[in-house]
Motif scaffolding. Sequence first.
Motif, PDB file in Angstrom:
ATOM      1  N   THR A  61       0.671  -1.279  -0.076  1.00  0.00           N
ATOM      2  CA  THR A  61      -0.175   0.155  -0.032  1.00  0.00           C
ATOM      3  C   THR A  61       0.942   1.201   0.227  1.00  0.00           C
ATOM      4  N   THR A  62       2.028   1.163   0.291  1.00  0.00           N
ATOM      5  CA  THR A  62       3.131   2.271   0.384  1.00  0.00           C
ATOM      6  C   THR A  62       3.552   2.662  -1.087  1.00  0.00           C
ATOM      7  N   PHE A  63       3.473   1.708  -1.894  1.00  0.00           N
ATOM      8  CA  PHE A  63       4.039   1.788  -3.240  1.00  0.00           C
ATOM      9  C   PHE A  63       2.932   1.590  -4.317  1.00  0.00           C
ATOM     10  N   PRO A  64       1.970   2.654  -4.815  1.00  0.00           N
ATOM     11  CA  PRO A  64       1.049   2.765  -5.712  1.00  0.00           C
ATOM     12  C   PRO A  64       1.215   2.386  -6.977  1.00  0.00           C
ATOM     13  N   ASP A  65       2.787   2.419  -7.389  1.00  0.00           N
ATOM     14  CA  ASP A  65       3.157   1.880  -8.845  1.00  0.00           C
ATOM     15  C   ASP A  65       3.151   0.389  -8.973  1.00  0.00           C
ATOM     16  N   TYR A  66       3.104  -0.215  -7.919  1.00  0.00           N
ATOM     17  CA  TYR A  66       3.220  -1.843  -8.059  1.00  0.00           C
ATOM     18  C   TYR A  66       2.290  -2.289  -9.146  1.00  0.00           C
ATOM     19  N   GLY A  67       3.005  -3.121  -9.996  1.00  0.00           N
ATOM     20  CA  GLY A  67       2.313  -3.550 -11.008  1.00  0.00           C
ATOM     21  C   GLY A  67       2.559  -2.910 -12.511  1.00  0.00           C
ATOM     22  N   LYS A  68       3.133  -1.830 -12.419  1.00  0.00           N
ATOM     23  CA  LYS A  68       3.287  -1.105 -14.005  1.00  0.00           C
ATOM     24  C   LYS A  68       4.104  -1.611 -14.651  1.00  0.00           C
ATOM     25  N   LEU A  69       4.805  -2.454 -14.459  1.00  0.00           N
ATOM     26  CA  LEU A  69       5.506  -3.456 -15.537  1.00  0.00           C
ATOM     27  C   LEU A  69       4.940  -4.576 -16.155  1.00  0.00           C
ATOM     28  N   SER A  70       4.045  -5.225 -15.439  1.00  0.00           N
ATOM     29  CA  SER A  70       3.244  -6.471 -15.991  1.00  0.00           C
ATOM     30  C   SER A  70       1.908  -5.959 -16.222  1.00  0.00           C
ATOM     31  N   GLY A  71       1.476  -4.855 -15.627  1.00  0.00           N
ATOM     32  CA  GLY A  71       0.002  -4.368 -15.922  1.00  0.00           C
ATOM     33  C   GLY A  71      -0.945  -5.160 -15.035  1.00  0.00           C
ATOM     34  N   ARG A  72      -0.400  -5.881 -13.725  1.00  0.00           N
ATOM     35  CA  ARG A  72      -1.385  -6.465 -12.928  1.00  0.00           C
ATOM     36  C   ARG A  72      -0.594  -6.448 -11.510  1.00  0.00           C
ATOM     37  N   THR A  73      -1.525  -7.032 -10.574  1.00  0.00           N
ATOM     38  CA  THR A  73      -1.095  -7.074  -9.344  1.00  0.00           C
ATOM     39  C   THR A  73      -1.453  -8.322  -8.550  1.00  0.00           C
ATOM     40  N   ALA A  74      -2.072  -9.314  -9.476  1.00  0.00           N
ATOM     41  CA  ALA A  74      -2.392 -10.518  -9.034  1.00  0.00           C
ATOM     42  C   ALA A  74      -1.524 -11.591  -9.707  1.00  0.00           C
ATOM     43  N   ALA A  75      -1.234 -12.668  -9.076  1.00  0.00           N
ATOM     44  CA  ALA A  75      -0.323 -13.905  -9.537  1.00  0.00           C
ATOM     45  C   ALA A  75      -1.412 -14.689 -10.739  1.00  0.00           C
ATOM     46  N   MET A  76      -0.399 -15.343 -11.451  1.00  0.00           N
ATOM     47  CA  MET A  76      -1.043 -16.152 -12.594  1.00  0.00           C
ATOM     48  C   MET A  76      -0.230 -17.363 -12.486  1.00  0.00           C
ATOM     49  N   ALA A  77      -0.850 -18.471 -13.319  1.00  0.00           N
ATOM     50  CA  ALA A  77      -0.173 -19.925 -13.212  1.00  0.00           C
ATOM     51  C   ALA A  77       1.360 -20.053 -13.432  1.00  0.00           C
ATOM     52  N   ASP A  78       1.837 -19.026 -14.535  1.00  0.00           N
ATOM     53  CA  ASP A  78       3.162 -19.282 -14.749  1.00  0.00           C
ATOM     54  C   ASP A  78       4.099 -18.440 -14.096  1.00  0.00           C
ATOM     55  N   ASP A  79       3.704 -17.523 -13.302  1.00  0.00           N
ATOM     56  CA  ASP A  79       4.587 -16.628 -12.424  1.00  0.00           C
ATOM     57  C   ASP A  79       5.441 -17.430 -11.614  1.00  0.00           C
ATOM     58  N   ALA A  80       6.882 -16.782 -11.270  1.00  0.00           N
ATOM     59  CA  ALA A  80       7.595 -17.461 -10.523  1.00  0.00           C
ATOM     60  C   ALA A  80       7.057 -17.099  -8.780  1.00  0.00           C
TER      61      ALA A  80
END
Length: 223
Positions: A61-80
């Motif tokens: 919550t202290t970093f509003p830009d989280y997800g700006k590279l991938s365009g998302r903030t939730a994990a998916m099946a192929d994530d490490a």
Amino acid sequence: AEFAKEWEEKFYEDAKALGITAPEYKKATDHIPEVISQVERLIQKDHAYNIEGDGWYFDLTTFPDYGKLSGRTAAMADDAVSRIDENEKKRNKGDFCVWKGSLETGRPGWHIEDTAITEKYFGPQYDIHGGGTDLMFPHHEAEIAIMESISGQKPFVKKWMHAGFLVNKGKRMGKSNANFLTAHEALQIYSSAALRFYFLSAHYKSSLDYTEDNLKQSEAAVT
């Protein structure tokens, strides 16, 4: 460090056999003071909080830009995501561990090892960062959050280069799918030149099909 040494030597051996060179290799085990420094600065800037008996976590919550590279903030099946620590006491589901245990006797979190090393040698910003597509989220997102929160400078990296997967029978090659061949094993069957030709036969962002026929064609092409 003792456990890593065996696999480090195997990596160097295979890299040399494949003709892969690098000016320097840096070990996380040699940069623990740098990691601790980053954890301490995250705590001082209120980006990290402690879960007693567990460790220190980055508060997303202290970093509003989280997800700006991938365009998302939730994990998916192929994530490490295998090294993201879960704890029911986390403030936010996506919060990641930056230090496991106490600062005196603990160990680094997965993501902060990289930022600690690059900050020492490149500073808070640099030009190119690479890795597999599975590292884009959450690993590289976490790196961005850590370094930009510490330095206040953006962007952390100017260009990101994510390599595609090796695919075996329609599935990503990897331990979890039990369908992988190590570089060392491949070198017992195919020449270094054939493997290099094979890897260069597709754009780095594209997935690459692993089949015996493809490798045999690469072998024939360089013979």
